[in-house]
Scaffold this motif. Structure first.
Motif, PDB file in Angstrom:
ATOM      1  N   ASN A 188       0.848  -1.218   0.133  1.00 41.10           N
ATOM      2  CA  ASN A 188      -0.030  -0.021  -0.080  1.00 41.10           C
ATOM      3  C   ASN A 188       0.833   1.372   0.004  1.00 41.10           C
ATOM      4  O   ASN A 188       0.424   2.279  -0.500  1.00 41.10           O
ATOM      5  N   GLY A 189       2.007   1.102   0.527  1.00 41.00           N
ATOM      6  CA  GLY A 189       2.716   2.382   0.616  1.00 41.00           C
ATOM      7  C   GLY A 189       3.600   2.554  -0.630  1.00 41.00           C
ATOM      8  O   GLY A 189       3.884   3.841  -0.812  1.00 41.00           O
ATOM      9  N   LYS A 190       3.604   1.592  -1.581  1.00 46.71           N
ATOM     10  CA  LYS A 190       4.256   1.770  -2.750  1.00 46.71           C
ATOM     11  C   LYS A 190       3.112   1.718  -3.956  1.00 46.71           C
ATOM     12  O   LYS A 190       3.507   1.531  -5.308  1.00 46.71           O
ATOM     13  N   ARG A 191       1.970   2.118  -3.495  1.00 45.59           N
ATOM     14  CA  ARG A 191       0.653   1.780  -4.404  1.00 45.59           C
ATOM     15  C   ARG A 191       0.860   2.590  -5.790  1.00 45.59           C
ATOM     16  O   ARG A 191       0.509   2.102  -6.842  1.00 45.59           O
ATOM     17  N   ASP A 192       1.521   3.602  -5.823  1.00 44.13           N
ATOM     18  CA  ASP A 192       1.705   4.367  -6.929  1.00 44.13           C
ATOM     19  C   ASP A 192       2.668   3.583  -8.053  1.00 44.13           C
ATOM     20  O   ASP A 192       2.591   3.983  -9.359  1.00 44.13           O
ATOM     21  N   GLN A 193       3.441   2.601  -7.558  1.00 48.76           N
ATOM     22  CA  GLN A 193       4.470   2.113  -8.440  1.00 48.76           C
ATOM     23  C   GLN A 193       4.009   0.644  -8.621  1.00 48.76           C
ATOM     24  O   GLN A 193       4.436   0.096  -9.574  1.00 48.76           O
ATOM     25  N   LEU A 194       2.847   0.033  -8.223  1.00 46.66           N
ATOM     26  CA  LEU A 194       2.421  -1.320  -8.292  1.00 46.66           C
ATOM     27  C   LEU A 194       1.681  -1.548  -9.621  1.00 46.66           C
ATOM     28  O   LEU A 194       1.030  -0.530 -10.234  1.00 46.66           O
ATOM     29  N   SER A 195       1.421  -2.815 -10.134  1.00 48.05           N
ATOM     30  CA  SER A 195       0.861  -3.093 -11.315  1.00 48.05           C
ATOM     31  C   SER A 195      -0.616  -2.847 -11.072  1.00 48.05           C
ATOM     32  O   SER A 195      -1.004  -2.879  -9.766  1.00 48.05           O
ATOM     33  N   GLU A 196      -1.482  -2.815 -12.197  1.00 46.86           N
ATOM     34  CA  GLU A 196      -2.891  -2.409 -12.052  1.00 46.86           C
ATOM     35  C   GLU A 196      -3.404  -3.842 -11.456  1.00 46.86           C
ATOM     36  O   GLU A 196      -4.439  -3.657 -10.726  1.00 46.86           O
ATOM     37  N   THR A 197      -2.986  -4.917 -11.809  1.00 41.11           N
ATOM     38  CA  THR A 197      -3.394  -6.224 -11.460  1.00 41.11           C
ATOM     39  C   THR A 197      -3.453  -6.352  -9.506  1.00 41.11           C
ATOM     40  O   THR A 197      -4.329  -6.650  -9.165  1.00 41.11           O
ATOM     41  N   CYS A 198      -2.203  -5.890  -9.299  1.00 44.23           N
ATOM     42  CA  CYS A 198      -2.116  -6.003  -7.942  1.00 44.23           C
ATOM     43  C   CYS A 198      -2.806  -4.840  -7.010  1.00 44.23           C
ATOM     44  O   CYS A 198      -3.595  -5.101  -6.045  1.00 44.23           O
ATOM     45  N   LYS A 199      -3.055  -3.670  -7.864  1.00 42.77           N
ATOM     46  CA  LYS A 199      -3.797  -2.631  -7.029  1.00 42.77           C
ATOM     47  C   LYS A 199      -5.457  -3.190  -7.074  1.00 42.77           C
ATOM     48  O   LYS A 199      -5.750  -3.107  -5.917  1.00 42.77           O
ATOM     49  N   LYS A 200      -5.724  -3.952  -8.231  1.00 46.24           N
ATOM     50  CA  LYS A 200      -7.267  -4.382  -7.923  1.00 46.24           C
ATOM     51  C   LYS A 200      -7.301  -5.450  -6.952  1.00 46.24           C
ATOM     52  O   LYS A 200      -8.439  -5.614  -6.391  1.00 46.24           O
ATOM     53  N   ALA A 201      -6.328  -6.472  -6.901  1.00 42.18           N
ATOM     54  CA  ALA A 201      -6.295  -7.327  -5.782  1.00 42.18           C
ATOM     55  C   ALA A 201      -6.201  -6.795  -4.432  1.00 42.18           C
ATOM     56  O   ALA A 201      -7.220  -7.273  -3.461  1.00 42.18           O
TER      57      ALA A 201
END
Length: 72
Positions: free
Chosen positions: A53-66
């Motif tokens: 969550n702290g790296k949210r702006d750098q995560l893949s879209e798939t991970c954000k959705k999960a």
């Protein structure tokens, strides 16, 4: 065993299965992001989710959705 006890057991098992499936989906969807950003964090402490969550702006879209699906 009474019908009420049996029904309570069925409900508990159903909800635990859904939570487990949700965790498995998030784990698979975020594996590459975990390896890249949070590999030094041990599982089971909540630290991995906090790290992701702290790296949210750098995560893949798939991970954000999960991660978002875990909040529901």
């Amino acid at each position: 065993m009474s019908k009420l006890s049996f029904a309570a057991i069925v409900v508990v098992v159903a909800f635990s299965g859904a939570a487990s499936a949700q965790s498995t989906n998030a784990r698979g969807a975020c594996r590459a992001d975990y390896d890249k950003f949070c590999a030094g964090i041990a599982p089971g402490t909540g630290g991995i989710i906090a790290c992701l969550n702290g790296k949210r702006d750098q995560l893949s879209e798939t991970c954000k959705k999960a991660l978002d699906s875990r909040k529901k």
